[in-house]
Design an enzyme around this catalytic site. Sequence first.
Site, PDB file in Angstrom:
ATOM      1  N   THR A 111       0.863  -1.183   0.000  1.00  9.34           N
ATOM      2  CA  THR A 111       0.000   0.000   0.000  1.00  9.34           C
ATOM      3  C   THR A 111       0.901   1.236   0.000  1.00  9.34           C
ATOM      4  O   THR A 111       1.312   1.695  -1.049  1.00  9.34           O
ATOM      5  CB  THR A 111      -0.967   0.001   1.207  1.00  9.34           C
ATOM      6  OG1 THR A 111      -0.233  -0.276   2.402  1.00  9.34           O
ATOM      7  CG2 THR A 111      -2.051  -1.035   1.032  1.00  9.34           C
TER       8      THR A 111
ATOM      9  N   LYS B 189       3.903  -6.987   3.842  1.00  9.36           N
ATOM     10  CA  LYS B 189       3.687  -5.588   3.520  1.00  9.36           C
ATOM     11  C   LYS B 189       3.422  -4.831   4.809  1.00  9.36           C
ATOM     12  O   LYS B 189       2.912  -5.377   5.794  1.00  9.36           O
ATOM     13  CB  LYS B 189       2.529  -5.388   2.540  1.00  9.36           C
ATOM     14  CG  LYS B 189       1.140  -5.783   3.014  1.00  9.36           C
ATOM     15  CD  LYS B 189       0.407  -4.806   3.884  1.00  9.36           C
ATOM     16  CE  LYS B 189       0.360  -3.410   3.302  1.00  9.36           C
ATOM     17  NZ  LYS B 189      -0.388  -2.474   4.237  1.00  9.36           N
TER      18      LYS B 189
ATOM     19  N   THR C  56      -3.024  -2.933   8.503  1.00 13.36           N
ATOM     20  CA  THR C  56      -2.291  -2.482   7.374  1.00 13.36           C
ATOM     21  C   THR C  56      -1.100  -3.351   7.083  1.00 13.36           C
ATOM     22  O   THR C  56      -0.709  -3.305   5.966  1.00 13.36           O
ATOM     23  CB  THR C  56      -1.918  -1.038   7.675  1.00 13.36           C
ATOM     24  OG1 THR C  56      -3.099  -0.408   7.947  1.00 13.36           O
ATOM     25  CG2 THR C  56      -1.100  -0.324   6.732  1.00 13.36           C
TER      26      THR C  56
ATOM     27  N   GLU D 261       6.869   4.738   7.124  1.00 11.46           N
ATOM     28  CA  GLU D 261       6.483   5.887   6.303  1.00 11.46           C
ATOM     29  C   GLU D 261       7.375   7.092   6.599  1.00 11.46           C
ATOM     30  O   GLU D 261       7.302   7.680   7.678  1.00 11.46           O
ATOM     31  CB  GLU D 261       5.008   6.212   6.542  1.00 11.46           C
ATOM     32  CG  GLU D 261       4.101   5.131   5.973  1.00 11.46           C
ATOM     33  CD  GLU D 261       2.663   5.244   6.429  1.00 11.46           C
ATOM     34  OE1 GLU D 261       1.798   4.693   5.731  1.00 11.46           O
ATOM     35  OE2 GLU D 261       2.409   5.849   7.474  1.00 11.46           O
TER      36      GLU D 261
ATOM     37  N   ASN E 246       0.655  10.397   5.757  1.00  9.11           N
ATOM     38  CA  ASN E 246      -0.605  10.059   6.427  1.00  9.11           C
ATOM     39  C   ASN E 246      -1.654  11.140   6.253  1.00  9.11           C
ATOM     40  O   ASN E 246      -2.861  10.862   6.230  1.00  9.11           O
ATOM     41  CB  ASN E 246      -0.329   9.779   7.901  1.00  9.11           C
ATOM     42  CG  ASN E 246       0.257   8.392   8.099  1.00  9.11           C
ATOM     43  OD1 ASN E 246      -0.453   7.410   8.078  1.00  9.11           O
ATOM     44  ND2 ASN E 246       1.575   8.325   8.252  1.00  9.11           N
TER      45      ASN E 246
ATOM     46  N   SER F 142      -5.753  10.814  -0.609  1.00  5.52           N
ATOM     47  CA  SER F 142      -5.782  11.725  -1.758  1.00  5.52           C
ATOM     48  C   SER F 142      -5.541  10.989  -3.070  1.00  5.52           C
ATOM     49  O   SER F 142      -4.873   9.975  -3.090  1.00  5.52           O
ATOM     50  CB  SER F 142      -4.723  12.817  -1.591  1.00  5.52           C
ATOM     51  OG  SER F 142      -4.929  13.525  -0.391  1.00  5.52           O
TER      52      SER F 142
END
Length: 408
Positions: A155, A181, A192, A279, A403, A408
């Site tokens: 993702t 992942k 997630t 991230e 995040n 978006s």
Amino acid sequence: MPVGLTPPVAGSLTLIPGIRLGVAQAGVRKANRDDVLVICLPETATVAGVFTQNRFCAAPVQLCRTHLASTAPRALVINTGNANAGTGEDGLARARQVCAALANELGCKEDQILPFSTGVIMESLPADRIISGIPAALANLAEDNWLRAAGAIMTTDIVAKGRTASCQIKGQTVTVTGIAKGSGMIHPNMATMLGYVAIDARVPAGVLQHLLNEVTNESFNRVTVDGDTSTNDSFILMANGRVDAPLVEEIDGADYHALYAAVAEVSVFLAQALARDGEGATKFVTIEVEQGRDRAECVQIAKAIAHSPLVKTALFASDPNLGRILAAIGYAGIDDLDVNKIGLWLGDVEVVRNGGRDPSYVETRAAEVMKREDITMRITLGRGSARDRVWTCDFSYDYVKINAEYRS
């Protein structure tokens, strides 16, 4: 780029005979990207699973638990782009539709399908798109499709994550291959993040589950990016049950320990890869806590440090503002902790001795350590002989940006 993490390349992930993987582009959330993965298992396979302890667990997690308890799985189906979490009865119905469609294609029962989803929470699963992608995924089923499969489950990950290891059992080479992942919303508490590891061996389901529980505790339960336990965390261990493969049926025997070492090697690598690909991460951090009364309190203190936004932002800035670490130790919840016995090392630099600043400590040396991509913190508690560790990463500007813009 991920911190010190090299993604798998063609030929680096060894196939597991009888386990076939197929990928499709179904447009679950975005067009022109692999987002549906089907893993087909031989009838001889055994499967074990651990799942998130988040009470708001996703619909596919609920179905997986039920299906694993009732029958022998024949296939897994994974989609990215939509978590199918926070979706109530509708989410369960849509997940069942996907299971039924794949079962119909394979000629098996609906409860022999294990579904998995990852992506945005509280949006209806586009089951029709996933179902439309299943024939394409089945059309490219192949035993050597692990690399493409690793990419299909991503993702917000920057790179795919995969690993192969091996061991010797009864004079035969046993191969273990896995993919995972995860990049954000990472604080597995499994039991997630998604992980799938396969073994070329015969392992009874009960032994396999015991092995998975042990390995999980030493790998995915020791990593955190942001302290948020996902609604969808799942870690699956599969043994192909090939008739000529060695049999591992005695827990704690020599064969079991050999297999454990190989599965743990793959799982620890994948768990660390989650933090290295956190991230926006720029630092990979190992937090070691020693001299505790038991392992549980060592982990409790390590996670308090790893979850501290103040510690994580100091790491990003390469700022040896190490009082933040002491503060996290102090609020970790060990009520009878004697802080006058605490020691702290940053790399090879002794920072704290007997609960206070080490007389020989020079901040410039700690600053040099803080500039490294790989950093080790070591804390001594002076309470016993237990020790444990946690892996994490820093918080950068990009963590907030990724995040903030996730949908978006």
